[in-house]
Design an enzyme around this catalytic site. Structure first.
Site, PDB file in Angstrom:
ATOM      1  CB  SER A   1      -0.903   0.025   1.229  1.00  0.00           C
ATOM      2  OG  SER A   1      -1.689  -1.127   1.270  1.00  0.00           O
TER       3      SER A   1
ATOM      4  CE  LYS B   1       4.120   5.297  12.187  1.00  0.00           C
ATOM      5  NZ  LYS B   1       4.401   4.904  10.810  1.00  0.00           N
TER       6      LYS B   1
ATOM      7  CB  SER C   1      -0.285  -1.360  10.407  1.00  0.00           C
ATOM      8  OG  SER C   1       0.439  -1.095  11.588  1.00  0.00           O
TER       9      SER C   1
ATOM     10  NE  ARG D   1      -1.833  -3.480  -1.281  1.00  0.00           N
ATOM     11  CZ  ARG D   1      -1.016  -4.479  -1.563  1.00  0.00           C
ATOM     12  NH1 ARG D   1      -0.901  -4.925  -2.797  1.00  0.00           N
ATOM     13  NH2 ARG D   1      -0.310  -5.057  -0.610  1.00  0.00           N
TER      14      ARG D   1
ATOM     15  CG  ASN E   1       3.327   1.999  15.663  1.00  0.00           C
ATOM     16  OD1 ASN E   1       4.217   2.370  14.912  1.00  0.00           O
ATOM     17  ND2 ASN E   1       2.063   2.309  15.451  1.00  0.00           N
TER      18      ASN E   1
END
Ligand code: PAF
Length: 294
Positions: A9, A177, A249, A123, A181
């Site tokens: 993606s 980040k 994700s 996607r 996460n």
């Protein structure tokens, strides 16, 4: 010519937004010879079709963007780099930490940079890539050879018209980040729920403060700005609330049966704990729980 290694993606987002005709995907072993074709749905406006050729032998890209999964990156680069000039800057877009350091250590003479992005792409069906969330991208050097190239690379990426900033402290940004996460992704994968829902779940409520304590010790040990466990928890929960309906994700990877990046998020933190003599049982537990998911 900008070469992109990794046609997922994120790779497709950059390929669709950089000026047409100036982008090629780097073929992976066994990849079909036809150019990659897909529809791209931008944030605003009609979708359009994108055709990206494969990089041909003898073509020398000015820039290599690496958008592979963290766990695939080293092997993919080992296959691709022999035919790419050693002066070509490599920009690593991987989630988490660990894979970037592996690349910088394996090719110390090459200019290695890293990017941290908050752009969202997915996607939802075969042949369609959607730019799902407007964000920004920061790019900075991971080694001294990459340092003089930061501004030039940021300008090249900005030709996409996505928001791109040069970053002097890219490692710091990758850490910020990583913290988010580490506090969201594994919980959403284990609990199989959208980001915001973890906040209500007893499993999250039981482990988030001890997790933040581990991360707080690790930040101090590696020389990153110190944060109390409470401050870390607050920033994790602010993102979980802001992205409440999103599928993280990691949950998306589990649902799609793709390789998970846990070894580069909580798994990285657990390994770092071992290295620095800091106990990280919660990071270890979350890593194992995610590894056990199908
Ligand atoms: O990995 C992700 O999905 C995102 O970084 C985040 C912040 C958890 C939001 O979904």
């Amino acid at each position: 010519m900008i070469a992109i290694l990794g046609a997922g993606s994120l790779g497709r987002l950059w390929a669709a937004t950089l000026p047409a005709g100036q982008v090629a995907f780097v073929p992976r072993p066994g990849q079909a010879p036809e150019p990659a074709r897909y529809r791209f749905q931008p944030l605003v406006g009609e979708s359009f079709s994108v055709t990206v050729p494969w990089l041909q032998r003898g073509q020398s890209p000015e820039l290599l963007l690496v958008t592979t999964k963290a766990g695939d990156t080293l092997e993919a680069l080992k296959a691709a780099l022999p035919s790419i000039a050693s002066s070509t800057p490599i920009v690593l877009f991987q989630n988490g930490l660990g894979s970037q350091q592996q690349v910088a250590a394996t090719w110390p003479q090459r200019p290695v940079l890293a990017a941290s992005t908050t752009e969202g792409a997915n996607r939802p069906e075969q042949g369609l890539t959607v730019h799902a969330g407007c964000g920004a991208t920061w790019v900075g050097a991971l080694n001294p050879t990459g340092q003089p190239l930061v501004n030039r690379v940021a300008q090249q990426l900005a030709e996409s018209r996505l928001e791109v900033h040069p970053e002097q402290d890219i490692l710091g940004r990758l850490w910020q980040k990583l913290v988010i996460n580490a506090g969201i992704n594994a919980f959403t994968a284990v609990l199989d729920c959208p980001n915001g829902e973890i906040l209500e779940r007893p499993f999250y409520q039981r482990w988030i403060t001890p997790l933040c304590r581990e991360i707080s010790h690790l930040l101090a040990a590696v020389g990153q700005p110190e944060h109390t466990p409470e401050a870390l928890r607050e920033s994790i929960e602010a993102v979980a609330r802001r992205t409440a309906t999103n599928t993280s994700s990691m949950r998306a990877d589990v649902l799609a049966g793709r390789p998970k990046e846990i070894d580069f998020i909580n798994g990285y933190l657990a390994r770092l704990g071992q290295l620095h003599g800091i106990a990280t049982p919660v990071n270890q537990m979350l890593t194992e729980r995610v590894q056990q998911l199908n």
